[in-house]
Design a protein around this motif. Structure first.
Motif, PDB file in Angstrom:
ATOM      1  N   ALA A 438       0.809  -1.220   0.000  1.00  0.00           N
ATOM      2  CA  ALA A 438       0.000   0.000   0.000  1.00  0.00           C
ATOM      3  C   ALA A 438       0.840   1.266   0.000  1.00  0.00           C
ATOM      4  N   VAL A 439       2.025   1.226   0.581  1.00  0.00           N
ATOM      5  CA  VAL A 439       2.833   2.431   0.738  1.00  0.00           C
ATOM      6  C   VAL A 439       3.283   2.987  -0.615  1.00  0.00           C
ATOM      7  N   GLN A 440       3.201   2.168  -1.651  1.00  0.00           N
ATOM      8  CA  GLN A 440       3.597   2.647  -2.967  1.00  0.00           C
ATOM      9  C   GLN A 440       2.779   3.858  -3.421  1.00  0.00           C
ATOM     10  N   LYS A 441       1.558   3.937  -2.945  1.00  0.00           N
ATOM     11  CA  LYS A 441       0.707   5.075  -3.336  1.00  0.00           C
ATOM     12  C   LYS A 441       1.309   6.397  -2.875  1.00  0.00           C
ATOM     13  N   ALA A 442       1.912   6.398  -1.691  1.00  0.00           N
ATOM     14  CA  ALA A 442       2.559   7.620  -1.210  1.00  0.00           C
ATOM     15  C   ALA A 442       3.743   7.984  -2.093  1.00  0.00           C
ATOM     16  N   VAL A 443       4.485   6.971  -2.552  1.00  0.00           N
ATOM     17  CA  VAL A 443       5.621   7.208  -3.438  1.00  0.00           C
ATOM     18  C   VAL A 443       5.157   7.881  -4.732  1.00  0.00           C
ATOM     19  N   VAL A 444       4.128   7.320  -5.337  1.00  0.00           N
ATOM     20  CA  VAL A 444       3.629   7.861  -6.597  1.00  0.00           C
ATOM     21  C   VAL A 444       3.028   9.252  -6.402  1.00  0.00           C
ATOM     22  N   ALA A 445       2.329   9.467  -5.285  1.00  0.00           N
ATOM     23  CA  ALA A 445       1.734  10.773  -5.027  1.00  0.00           C
ATOM     24  C   ALA A 445       2.809  11.849  -4.899  1.00  0.00           C
ATOM     25  N   LEU A 446       3.892  11.539  -4.184  1.00  0.00           N
ATOM     26  CA  LEU A 446       4.981  12.501  -4.051  1.00  0.00           C
ATOM     27  C   LEU A 446       5.627  12.786  -5.397  1.00  0.00           C
ATOM     28  N   ASP A 447       5.852  11.747  -6.176  1.00  0.00           N
ATOM     29  CA  ASP A 447       6.465  11.946  -7.490  1.00  0.00           C
ATOM     30  C   ASP A 447       5.588  12.818  -8.388  1.00  0.00           C
ATOM     31  N   SER A 448       4.284  12.615  -8.335  1.00  0.00           N
ATOM     32  CA  SER A 448       3.384  13.446  -9.135  1.00  0.00           C
ATOM     33  C   SER A 448       3.481  14.911  -8.710  1.00  0.00           C
ATOM     34  N   ASP A 449       3.544  15.140  -7.407  1.00  0.00           N
ATOM     35  CA  ASP A 449       3.675  16.502  -6.898  1.00  0.00           C
ATOM     36  C   ASP A 449       4.996  17.116  -7.352  1.00  0.00           C
ATOM     37  N   ILE A 450       6.073  16.353  -7.255  1.00  0.00           N
ATOM     38  CA  ILE A 450       7.399  16.850  -7.632  1.00  0.00           C
ATOM     39  C   ILE A 450       7.452  17.197  -9.110  1.00  0.00           C
ATOM     40  N   ARG A 451       6.902  16.318  -9.941  1.00  0.00           N
ATOM     41  CA  ARG A 451       6.950  16.583 -11.379  1.00  0.00           C
ATOM     42  C   ARG A 451       6.092  17.794 -11.744  1.00  0.00           C
ATOM     43  N   THR A 452       5.018  18.011 -11.029  1.00  0.00           N
ATOM     44  CA  THR A 452       4.208  19.204 -11.268  1.00  0.00           C
ATOM     45  C   THR A 452       4.971  20.468 -10.861  1.00  0.00           C
ATOM     46  N   LEU A 453       5.651  20.406  -9.726  1.00  0.00           N
ATOM     47  CA  LEU A 453       6.420  21.559  -9.256  1.00  0.00           C
ATOM     48  C   LEU A 453       7.596  21.885 -10.176  1.00  0.00           C
ATOM     49  N   ALA A 454       8.047  20.902 -10.944  1.00  0.00           N
ATOM     50  CA  ALA A 454       9.191  21.114 -11.829  1.00  0.00           C
ATOM     51  C   ALA A 454       8.808  21.735 -13.160  1.00  0.00           C
ATOM     52  N   LEU A 455       7.523  21.849 -13.441  1.00  0.00           N
ATOM     53  CA  LEU A 455       7.110  22.426 -14.723  1.00  0.00           C
ATOM     54  C   LEU A 455       7.568  23.882 -14.814  1.00  0.00           C
ATOM     55  N   PRO A 456       8.114  24.296 -15.968  1.00  0.00           N
ATOM     56  CA  PRO A 456       8.607  25.680 -16.104  1.00  0.00           C
ATOM     57  C   PRO A 456       7.484  26.699 -15.949  1.00  0.00           C
ATOM     58  N   VAL A 457       7.822  27.818 -15.347  1.00  0.00           N
ATOM     59  CA  VAL A 457       6.867  28.920 -15.189  1.00  0.00           C
ATOM     60  C   VAL A 457       7.391  30.217 -15.792  1.00  0.00           C
ATOM     61  N   SER A 458       8.625  30.215 -16.278  1.00  0.00           N
ATOM     62  CA  SER A 458       9.225  31.465 -16.763  1.00  0.00           C
ATOM     63  C   SER A 458       8.572  31.977 -18.042  1.00  0.00           C
ATOM     64  N   LEU A 459       7.817  31.132 -18.740  1.00  0.00           N
ATOM     65  CA  LEU A 459       7.136  31.572 -19.949  1.00  0.00           C
ATOM     66  C   LEU A 459       5.735  32.105 -19.678  1.00  0.00           C
ATOM     67  N   GLU A 460       5.276  32.002 -18.436  1.00  0.00           N
ATOM     68  CA  GLU A 460       3.987  32.591 -18.077  1.00  0.00           C
ATOM     69  C   GLU A 460       4.161  34.107 -18.049  1.00  0.00           C
ATOM     70  N   ASN A 461       3.407  34.815 -18.846  1.00  0.00           N
ATOM     71  CA  ASN A 461       3.699  36.233 -19.068  1.00  0.00           C
ATOM     72  C   ASN A 461       2.455  37.092 -18.902  1.00  0.00           C
ATOM     73  N   ALA A 462       2.678  38.338 -18.553  1.00  0.00           N
ATOM     74  CA  ALA A 462       1.625  39.351 -18.511  1.00  0.00           C
ATOM     75  C   ALA A 462       2.248  40.687 -18.890  1.00  0.00           C
ATOM     76  N   THR A 463       1.460  41.552 -19.499  1.00  0.00           N
ATOM     77  CA  THR A 463       1.937  42.882 -19.882  1.00  0.00           C
ATOM     78  C   THR A 463       1.432  43.894 -18.873  1.00  0.00           C
ATOM     79  N   LEU A 464       2.370  44.669 -18.322  1.00  0.00           N
ATOM     80  CA  LEU A 464       2.062  45.584 -17.216  1.00  0.00           C
ATOM     81  C   LEU A 464       2.528  46.994 -17.547  1.00  0.00           C
ATOM     82  N   ALA A 465       2.143  47.927 -16.699  1.00  0.00           N
ATOM     83  CA  ALA A 465       2.635  49.307 -16.740  1.00  0.00           C
ATOM     84  C   ALA A 465       2.461  49.951 -18.109  1.00  0.00           C
TER      85      ALA A 465
END
Length: 566
Positions: A438-465
């Protein structure tokens, strides 16, 4: 002496007296700040351990010379962003009347503009940043201001030093920056230096003015481009990255040994990291990891031939030395980028006092020379752009996520007797229960969270000022995601260690390597063998704490964080 000048001198002398450093209780001398590069360790010593700072006289004189250039530009009503004009979309608005001098009325107008702009930009959101993060940011900013690039008055650097030495820390909201300088959040630091907003002193929250009075300090009367130099850089993002990057190094160094123990649990192959294997593919990160693995496994039964050992292991084991090597290189790149950002000016505009050659580089460049000061110039820049730093952080997050993916896959392989030669789910003999199924579910859940956190965000853009600030890099968001990702990695490695230790203990008589045995024995002193099904939640937390507390391995070369970045 004119009243306004007398007030400035009085403030300066008060701050100089109050900022005089005392020798810390542990006997270390104050850290002498001169604008020369800092190491991450020096930043931590001041930010977390309370080491006092001292300003090098030559550096403080350099600040004074740069401030004189700013005053000369203001007297000449030279168009200078944030000095004689507004900021952002308001860069086309004059903020000082063309009187031809710096009379008290003009100085008062400049002070009103400084404070008013800080108030307008003090719009951060979220829970306050930890005090040590704010202190780290203030140290980084102070050291860079000592280069003269910011053009602040000397009283500003004196006040920074006084705040650090007297334990006065502005309250800074945790969010509000898109990476093109931490303008909204840093405004709270500027306001605190001027006696407004809130600070913590000796752990107590209080108005900044009250803390200044208690410490024998006077508010700084911000003038010229003081406000812009205080807010126009990325020191808060840099400071927030320091814990995450340092934690990533600590985790990665422990993960090498955890993986080595996991390989012993599998009774796997050493072929992927033999010296001859590395010589055919001598990638620097791979070579460093392979060397560490050979050292950790010295004396292990993995070096002895076994008829029960398959010819090749699953890819999650076989490629792990290269995957770890990729993370090792990404970590070194992130440390270098962090040190570069911490030790190089992002000021816009940039104040120079030795720019005689600028006048020879065309009439446009010559416009930035300060009238009456041929060696001084105030140059518009985009040096606050932190994309290289943000990209290095994202590269590190992505590389660590690849390690997470391999760790997760390797842990799941322990369920299969056909691969391990051990009981299903590593269930101990005599245990009629479920083992580690059963503990494998915790392993997979953490990995899913980690891979989501690793997704790039530097291309998320907004025009200001008003379409002037039309790109962003989201460096602060990338840093926060890295910090969260590393926290998840410790939990994941604890689960990996739980499986690895169980597997090697099921291989009776198996001799561990010198490094893996020390790791195993220390873990078993805290988490016993799982002979019967039991609650594992506490064991997982204990394992993560154990890994966090392990000393760093000794490597042949210092990390970039231990060297001054030239």
């Amino acid at each position: 002496m004119r009243p306004w000048l007398r007030a400035c001198v009085s403030t300066m002398l008060s701050v100089l007296w109050a900022s005089a450093p005392a020798r810390p209780a542990d006997g270390r001398p104050p850290l002498l700040l001169s604008g020369e590069p800092l190491t991450l360790e020096e930043i931590v010593e001041v930010a977390q351990q309370g080491r006092p700072v001292e300003l090098a006289p030559a550096a403080r004189a350099r600040v004074g010379a740069a401030f004189e250039a700013v005053l000369a530009a203001a007297r000449a009503h030279q168009p200078v962003y944030g000095l004689t004009t507004g900021v952002g979309w308001n860069k086309d608005q004059d903020v000082l009347s063309q009187t031809g001098g710096l009379d008290p009325e003009l100085l008062a107008a400049s002070r009103r503009f400084n404070l008013g702009t800080l108030r307008a930009h003090a719009a951060g959101v979220g829970a306050p940043l930890p005090d040590d993060v704010v202190r780290a940011a203030m140290l980084v900013r102070l050291n860079l201001l000592l280069t003269g690039a910011g053009g602040v008055q000397p009283a500003v650097v004196d006040q920074y030093a006084a705040f650090l030495n007297r334990g006065i820390t502005p309250v800074v909201p945790g969010r509000g920056s898109v990476g093109e300088a931490d303008i909204l959040q840093s405004s709270h630091i500027g306001l605190a230096l001027a006696g407004e907003w809130q600070v913590r002193r000796a752990g107590t929250l209080m108005p900044a003015g009250q803390a200044l009075r208690a410490a024998g300090l006077q508010p700084v009367e911000l003038v010229g481009k003081d406000f812009l130099a205080i807010i126009g850089d990325n020191s808060l993002t840099i400071a927030q990255a320091i814990p995450g990057v340092r934690a990533a190094r600590a985790w990665l160094e422990q993960e090498i040994t955890v993986f080595a123990l996991s390989l012993e649990g599998l009774n796997g192959n050493v072929a992927p990291f033999l010296e001859v294997t590395v010589a055919a593919h001598p990638d620097p990160g791979f070579a460093a990891i392979a060397g560490r693995l050979r050292a950790e496994l010295a004396g292990s039964d993995l070096w002895n031939a076994s008829e029960r050992r398959p010819l090749q292991d699953p890819l999650s084991f076989r490629t792990m030395p290269i995957v770890l090597g990729n993370a090792w290189e990404a970590l070194a790149a992130a440390e270098s980028a962090l040190l570069f950002a911490a030790n190089h000016s992002g000021d816009n505009p940039l104040v120079l006092t030795d720019s005689a050659a600028l006048a020879t580089q065309g009439t446009q460049a010559g416009r930035y020379v300060v009238p009456g000061l041929p060696n001084a110039a105030i140059v518009p820049t985009a040096n606050f752009e932190a994309l290289p730093f943000a990209s290095a952080i994202e590269r590190l997050s992505l590389a660590l996520a690849h390690v997470s993916e391999s760790v997760t896959a390797s842990v799941l392989r322990f369920e299969n007797p056909a691969i391990t030669g051990l009981p299903r789910f590593l269930t101990a003999p005599g245990n009629p229960g479920h083992g580690f199924g059963a503990v494998q579910k915790a392993v997979v859940a953490l990995d899913s969270d980690i891979r989501t956190l690793a997704l790039p965000v530097s291309l998320e853009n907004a025009t200001l000022a008003g379409n002037i600030e039309d790109v962003t890099n989201n460096g602060p968001l990338a840093v926060r995601r890295l910090n969260d990702l590393v926290e998840d990695l410790y939990q994941l490695a604890s689960l990996q260690l739980l499986h690895a230790a169980q597997a090697v203990d099921l291989r009776e008589g198996f001799h561990l390597g010198s490094g893996t045995k020390a790791l195993h024995d220390g873990y078993r002193a805290r988490v016993p063998f799982v002979a019967q099904d039991r609650i594992l939640t506490g064991d997982i937390d204990i394992g993560a704490q154990y890994l966090r507390g392990l000393p760093r391995a000794h490597t042949s070369d210092p990390s970039p964080s231990e060297r001054r970045h030239e």
